[in-house]
Design an enzyme around this catalytic site. Structure first.
Site, PDB file in Angstrom:
ATOM      1  N   HIS A 283      29.572  33.927  49.497  1.00  0.00           N
ATOM      2  CA  HIS A 283      30.935  34.254  49.951  1.00  0.00           C
ATOM      3  C   HIS A 283      31.336  35.574  49.290  1.00  0.00           C
ATOM      4  O   HIS A 283      31.608  35.619  48.096  1.00  0.00           O
ATOM      5  CB  HIS A 283      31.861  33.100  49.534  1.00  0.00           C
TER       6      HIS A 283
ATOM      7  N   MET B  24      39.965  29.889  54.881  1.00  0.00           N
ATOM      8  CA  MET B  24      40.390  29.731  53.486  1.00  0.00           C
ATOM      9  C   MET B  24      41.650  28.865  53.439  1.00  0.00           C
ATOM     10  O   MET B  24      42.615  29.108  54.166  1.00  0.00           O
ATOM     11  CB  MET B  24      40.685  31.092  52.851  1.00  0.00           C
TER      12      MET B  24
ATOM     13  N   HIS C 155      27.275  27.250  47.226  1.00  0.00           N
ATOM     14  CA  HIS C 155      28.239  28.268  47.645  1.00  0.00           C
ATOM     15  C   HIS C 155      28.481  29.198  46.454  1.00  0.00           C
ATOM     16  O   HIS C 155      28.891  28.744  45.376  1.00  0.00           O
ATOM     17  CB  HIS C 155      29.536  27.577  48.068  1.00  0.00           C
TER      18      HIS C 155
ATOM     19  N   ASP D  88      37.456  26.279  52.412  1.00  0.00           N
ATOM     20  CA  ASP D  88      37.234  26.632  51.001  1.00  0.00           C
ATOM     21  C   ASP D  88      38.582  26.771  50.305  1.00  0.00           C
ATOM     22  O   ASP D  88      39.414  27.583  50.710  1.00  0.00           O
ATOM     23  CB  ASP D  88      36.474  27.972  50.977  1.00  0.00           C
TER      24      ASP D  88
ATOM     25  N   ASP E 230      30.418  32.429  44.902  1.00  0.00           N
ATOM     26  CA  ASP E 230      31.623  33.242  45.068  1.00  0.00           C
ATOM     27  C   ASP E 230      31.465  34.582  44.354  1.00  0.00           C
ATOM     28  O   ASP E 230      31.522  34.658  43.132  1.00  0.00           O
ATOM     29  CB  ASP E 230      32.830  32.486  44.507  1.00  0.00           C
TER      30      ASP E 230
ATOM     31  N   MET F  99      32.953  38.129  43.610  1.00  0.00           N
ATOM     32  CA  MET F  99      34.254  38.832  43.586  1.00  0.00           C
ATOM     33  C   MET F  99      34.109  40.119  42.788  1.00  0.00           C
ATOM     34  O   MET F  99      33.448  40.135  41.741  1.00  0.00           O
ATOM     35  CB  MET F  99      35.316  37.959  42.922  1.00  0.00           C
TER      36      MET F  99
ATOM     37  N   SER G  91      30.917  25.018  44.823  1.00  0.00           N
ATOM     38  CA  SER G  91      31.192  26.428  44.547  1.00  0.00           C
ATOM     39  C   SER G  91      30.888  26.708  43.081  1.00  0.00           C
ATOM     40  O   SER G  91      31.516  26.134  42.195  1.00  0.00           O
ATOM     41  CB  SER G  91      32.665  26.717  44.838  1.00  0.00           C
TER      42      SER G  91
ATOM     43  N   GLY H  23      40.899  24.221  47.205  1.00  0.00           N
ATOM     44  CA  GLY H  23      41.750  23.038  47.044  1.00  0.00           C
ATOM     45  C   GLY H  23      41.218  21.800  47.734  1.00  0.00           C
ATOM     46  O   GLY H  23      41.981  20.886  48.057  1.00  0.00           O
TER      47      GLY H  23
ATOM     48  N   MET I 155      33.680  38.296  48.418  1.00  0.00           N
ATOM     49  CA  MET I 155      35.098  38.686  48.290  1.00  0.00           C
ATOM     50  C   MET I 155      35.100  40.052  47.629  1.00  0.00           C
ATOM     51  O   MET I 155      35.480  40.211  46.461  1.00  0.00           O
ATOM     52  CB  MET I 155      35.861  37.629  47.487  1.00  0.00           C
TER      53      MET I 155
HETATM   54  C1  DX5 Z   1      38.184  30.873  45.900  1.00  0.00           C
HETATM   55  C2  DX5 Z   1      36.723  30.534  46.087  1.00  0.00           C
HETATM   56  C3  DX5 Z   1      36.424  29.084  46.133  1.00  0.00           C
HETATM   57  C4  DX5 Z   1      36.787  28.329  44.900  1.00  0.00           C
HETATM   58  C5  DX5 Z   1      37.095  26.915  45.272  1.00  0.00           C
HETATM   59  O1  DX5 Z   1      38.400  32.211  46.191  1.00  0.00           O
HETATM   60  O2  DX5 Z   1      36.265  31.090  47.304  1.00  0.00           O
HETATM   61  O3  DX5 Z   1      35.075  28.861  46.504  1.00  0.00           O
HETATM   62  O4  DX5 Z   1      35.816  28.320  43.925  1.00  0.00           O
HETATM   63  O5  DX5 Z   1      37.535  26.265  44.140  1.00  0.00           O
HETATM   64  P1  DX5 Z   1      38.499  25.013  44.200  1.00  0.00           P
HETATM   65  O6  DX5 Z   1      37.743  23.909  44.881  1.00  0.00           O
HETATM   66  O7  DX5 Z   1      38.789  24.730  42.777  1.00  0.00           O
HETATM   67  O8  DX5 Z   1      39.726  25.425  44.980  1.00  0.00           O
HETATM   68 ZN    ZN Z   2      34.272  30.566  48.143  1.00  0.00          ZN
END
Ligand code: DX5
Ligand code: ZN
Length: 243
Positions: free
Chosen positions: A77, A150, A44, A184, A46, A48, A19, A186, A79
């Protein structure tokens, strides 16, 4: 490009998708090289908007910039509160797979969004946050290429893994054996094994890669956890017999 990229992701699974949220944005080309060396099969991204989630990241220019420097599939992804408005610009920028959140659309609107995205010739995924029940995406599941479960609330990297995702993966795997399942949030060398055992195909990883200096080592640790689960499941399938 987009449909074959989806097939590339499918045939690479189980796969680790880095990510690009915590990478060095001042050196994206360098990051791409390091991730390629580590054997990544897709990226991936992200996106936002500061509305759907309380964090703001990046949009089309970064997707387009990455596209110019890599042939890797780009898994975007979304968001954002209006995923359809940015679907075509994202595809024009080079996205191969668009995943949007069920929580970001009005009830009953998801099918329309999926169909419109499919017309753009890309893979389509539907995502749901930890508190959102699977029932909310049931009518979408026969239509999408991927379901993103998620394991943290969407919005930030570095959060702790929410185990509620595991049961969702098990239920989805059972009901849709062919559907690509992605997790996705943790994910690290420990939680990735639980997710694999629950039937997951694609593992999005931020912190557990980018906090390490050596991405090859990070990938090796993650891959080895997946392999351990696959190996023990193979042994189980053989009823414990040695062959
Ligand atoms: C959170 C993102 C993830 C995030 C994952 O909203 O969608 O892709 O970057 O990061 P880690 O692996 O640190 O949880
Ligand atoms: Zn993500």
């Amino acid at each position: 490009m987009a449909t074959s990229s989806l097939e590339a992701i499918r045939s690479a699974s189980p796969a680790i998708l880095p990510s690009l949220l915590r990478c060095d944005f001042g050196d994206l080309k360098g990051e791409l090289e390091k991730l390629s060396l580590a054997g990544t099969k897709a990226l991936h991204l992200d996106v936002m908007d500061g509305q759907f989630v309380p964090n703001l990241t990046y949009g089309m220019p970064i997707v387009e910039g990455l596209r110019r420097h890599t042939d890797l599939p780009l898994d975007v992804h979304l968001m954002i509160s209006d995923p359809l408005a940015y679907a075509k610009p994202m595809v024009d920028a080079g996205a191969d797979l668009l995943t949007f959140h069920i929580e970001s659309v009005q009830p009953g609107e998801a099918i329309e969004v999926i169909e419109a995205m499919k017309e753009l010739g890309v893979g389509v995924g539907i995502a749901l946050n930890p508190e959102t029940p699977i029932a909310t995406i049931s009518e979408c599941l026969p239509l999408v290429d991927l379901a993103l479960v998620m394991s943290v609330e969407a919005g930030f990297g570095g959060q702790s893994f929410n185990t509620s995702a595991l049961e969702k993966l098990r239920v989805l795997r059972q009901a849709y054996p062919e559907l690509l399942l992605q997790i996705d949030g943790g994910i690290d060398a420990e939680t990735i094994g639980d997710a694999r055992a629950a039937g997951c195909d694609l593992f999005v990883v931020g912190s557990a890669i980018f906090k390490q200096a050596d991405y090859c080592e990070a990938f090796d640790q993650l891959r080895s956890s997946i392999q351990k689960v696959d190996h023990s499941q193979d042994q189980g399938d053989l009823g414990g017999r040695q062959v």
